[in-house]
Design a protein around this motif. Structure first.
Motif, PDB file in Angstrom:
ATOM      1  N   GLU A  76      38.517 -36.340 -12.765  1.00 12.06           N
ATOM      2  CA  GLU A  76      37.898 -35.074 -12.351  1.00 12.06           C
ATOM      3  C   GLU A  76      38.318 -34.651 -10.952  1.00 12.06           C
ATOM      4  N   LEU A  77      38.730 -35.617 -10.108  1.00 16.40           N
ATOM      5  CA  LEU A  77      39.100 -35.278  -8.740  1.00 16.40           C
ATOM      6  C   LEU A  77      40.410 -34.495  -8.676  1.00 16.40           C
ATOM      7  N   GLN A 102      42.604 -41.419  -7.381  1.00 15.94           N
ATOM      8  CA  GLN A 102      42.211 -40.086  -7.827  1.00 15.94           C
ATOM      9  C   GLN A 102      43.394 -39.234  -8.282  1.00 15.94           C
ATOM     10  N   ARG A 108      39.900 -41.603 -11.459  1.00 17.15           N
ATOM     11  CA  ARG A 108      38.886 -40.545 -11.481  1.00 17.15           C
ATOM     12  C   ARG A 108      39.562 -39.208 -11.805  1.00 17.15           C
ATOM     13  N   LYS A 128      29.751 -33.630  -8.901  1.00 22.38           N
ATOM     14  CA  LYS A 128      31.152 -33.205  -8.862  1.00 22.38           C
ATOM     15  C   LYS A 128      31.365 -32.038  -9.830  1.00 22.38           C
ATOM     16  N   GLU A 156      41.076 -36.362   1.400  1.00 22.24           N
ATOM     17  CA  GLU A 156      40.252 -35.723   0.374  1.00 22.24           C
ATOM     18  C   GLU A 156      38.997 -35.113   0.974  1.00 22.24           C
ATOM     19  N   LEU A 167      38.883 -30.388  -9.116  1.00 21.65           N
ATOM     20  CA  LEU A 167      37.685 -29.873  -8.458  1.00 21.65           C
ATOM     21  C   LEU A 167      37.823 -28.407  -8.036  1.00 21.65           C
TER      22      LEU A 167
END
Length: 554
Positions: A292-293, A270, A290, A334, A72, A296
């Motif tokens: 949102e990951l 993620q 998570r 983020k 990542e 992105l």
């Protein structure tokens, strides 16, 4: 502490003893008087772009060869190396007559200043930017890439700071510990060192005085570095640490205290790939997904159906087990492209987390629709869903109403001190808490968690932070509702004992940290954990709190 000892912030437990090896210094751009001749500037631009792309491609190749968090962060650095903003700035400087080396240095510095003003994770990316600068300049000058040397023997790697490309490619069989002069408990260095199981100390004062090849004893638990240590004593301590590591490698779970009290250990993930990998470990479920990951780089908001497919992969990896989904924690550190992020002077205290719903009409509702659809598609009954950055009881009430309308189990992240201070009122609205110790520490201590200068303040061992955790747990006990921890603090074996002593019912962490936490919990009784928790919240500072834990548990 005497002159032979240095102190930093210990972020990954373990003891190592080996010669110090410093990272290779960054190249200094040659000083060229005058400017590049106008007719030579197109070739200079081409030379610059070729060097920048070479470095970006190397990051991409390293990302493909890495695993977990390393993939990542290396992928993100590769994208930053190809960022049009700084490339355009450097090209403009070359077109005005600057050499490629000078233009690289000046363009990157422009963005470093901008990122430092933004704060949060954007400020942390300045380490990545400077690393890109150094590597591109070295390529232009025909020099070896700066950074980690290729050791031929066991060493303690020392550096001012380490970029993701440095830490992600480490050979843990030869590099026995990491020590940096800068950095903090939640830096990339700390997170990847934890993934690799390498003892790590950051923000080490006086490290610059340590010479290349000097024998150094590193204690990643206490954060103490000893120079000129007695070799026989150092080897004895290393032997004890090795025995503990062997015990950790053979741990089978499930986690419980020495007197048989079960403790639920969960994984932070993620995406679906990480969830499937976690399913092959001793994780009893997912404590922090998570979401949102996954987005992105998404320029437009994925449809409800597309989001449901993505979330469904995580549910499918842990059928009939606990999976806690966090709604988009975007903004500040983020930024997600499809969300409306307005410019803010202090984004860490701005529109982020649940507040995105204020400026993005229907964003939270559509995500909850997708989570509900994913749960239905995978036969998950009432999945756990939590909102980040909730600061008022009204926010908790509104989020809970939306969740229950979709047959979702509502919870909130305890990251804002207000949520801990009014924990009873918040738990009257939601079904569970999950404490995000990274942000809770940042906001409690009024200290940017990405600032290496404030590493002592952003240590989750700070008694004020632990007192807020205690308040949340006491409210959970009164309401009969679970309180978990999903911040980096959960991965600290000694701090895990404190947390369950305070009343935390589950701990969620990087999957690689689960065995070390499980082993430590198995060595202490629940009563001892409670005694420790009572003592630690009354400590004077984070250092005293940690030393107290060491004396009572080790």
């Amino acid at each position: 502490m005497d002159s032979r000892t240095l102190r930093g912030t210990g972020v990954v437990a373990g003891i190592a003893y080996a010669p110090a090896a410093w990272t290779r210094q960054a190249p200094v751009p040659p000083q060229v008087s005058g400017t590049v001749a106008e007719e030579a500037r197109p070739d200079e631009v081409a030379r610059f772009k070729a060097a920048a792309e070479t470095i970006a491609q190397r990051f991409t190749e390293r990302a493909s060869a890495a695993t977990g968090v390393a993939t990542e962060v290396l992928g993100a650095t590769a994208a930053l190396a190809r960022d049009r903003g700084w490339l355009r700035a450097a090209t403009k400087l070359i077109s005005s007559g600057a050499t490629a080396e000078t233009a690289t240095a000046q363009a990157i510095e422009q963005f470093v200043i901008q990122f430092e003003k933004l704060g949060g994770i954007m400020a942390e990316r300045t380490t990545d930017l400077r690393d890109i600068r150094n590597r591109v300049i070295a390529e232009l000058m025909g020099l070896p890439e700066p950074g980690v040397p290729k050791p031929t023997r066991e060493v303690i790697l020392c550096a001012d700071d380490l970029a993701p490309a440095d830490t992600a490619g480490l050979d843990a069989t030869l590099i026995k510990a990491l020590v940096t002069r800068l950095g903090g408990p939640t830096s990339h260095t700390a997170i990847i060192a934890r993934q690799l199981g390498i003892p790590c100390v950051v923000a080490a004062g006086g490290l610059a005085d340590v010479e290349e090849g000097e024998l150094l004893l590193v204690d990643g638990t206490s954060g103490v570095l000893t120079r000129s240590s007695d070799p026989s004593e150092a080897k004895r301590l290393v032997g004890q640490s090795a025995a503990l590591q062997a015990e950790i490698r053979t741990w089978e779970g499930p986690a419980q205290t020495a007197d048989g009290v079960a403790v639920q250990l969960l994984a932070n993930v993620q995406d679906g790939a990480a969830a499937r990998k976690a399913a092959g470990t001793h994780a009893e479920g997912i404590g922090l997904y998570r979401t949102e990951l996954s987005f992105l780089t998404a320029q437009t908001e994925p449809s409800v159906a597309e989001q449901a497919r993505i979330y469904g992969e995580v549910f499918a990896a842990f059928p009939d087990q606990k999976v806690v989904v966090r709604t988009l924690d975007a903004g500040s550190d983020k930024p997600v492209p499809f969300a409306n992020h307005e410019h803010e002077e202090n984004p860490a205290l701005g529109v982020r987390g649940i507040r995105l719903g204020w400026t993005n009409q229907g964003l939270v509702d559509r995500q909850l629709d997708a989570i509900a659809q994913a749960a239905e598609d995978n036969n998950v009954s009432a999945p756990w869903v939590m909102a980040p950055m909730v600061a008022t009881v009204d926010e908790a009430y509104e989020f809970a109403q939306k969740c229950r309308a979709r047959d979702l189990k509502p919870g909130i992240m305890v990251e804002v001190p207000a949520a801990a201070l009014l924990a009873d009122a918040f738990l009257a609205e939601v079904d569970f808490f999950s404490i995000g110790t990274n942000d809770l520490t940042q906001y409690t201590m009024a200290a940017d968690r990405m600032s290496s200068h404030l590493a002592t303040l952003t240590d989750p061992w700070q008694p004020a932070v632990l007192r807020l955790v205690q308040l949340a747990c006491q409210a959970g006990e009164r309401a009969g509702k679970p309180v978990g921890v999903c911040g980096e603090a959960a991965a600290d074996p000694l701090l895990a004992c404190v947390l369950i002593g305070l009343g935390v019912s589950s701990l969620s962490m990087a999957m690689t940290a689960i065995p070390s936490v499980g082993v430590q919990l198995g060595k202490v009784t629940m009563e001892r954990c409670r005694e420790l928790a009572t003592a630690v919240v009354d400590a004077r500072n984070s250092r005293d709190a940690k030393e107290l834990a060491v004396s009572m548990l080790l």
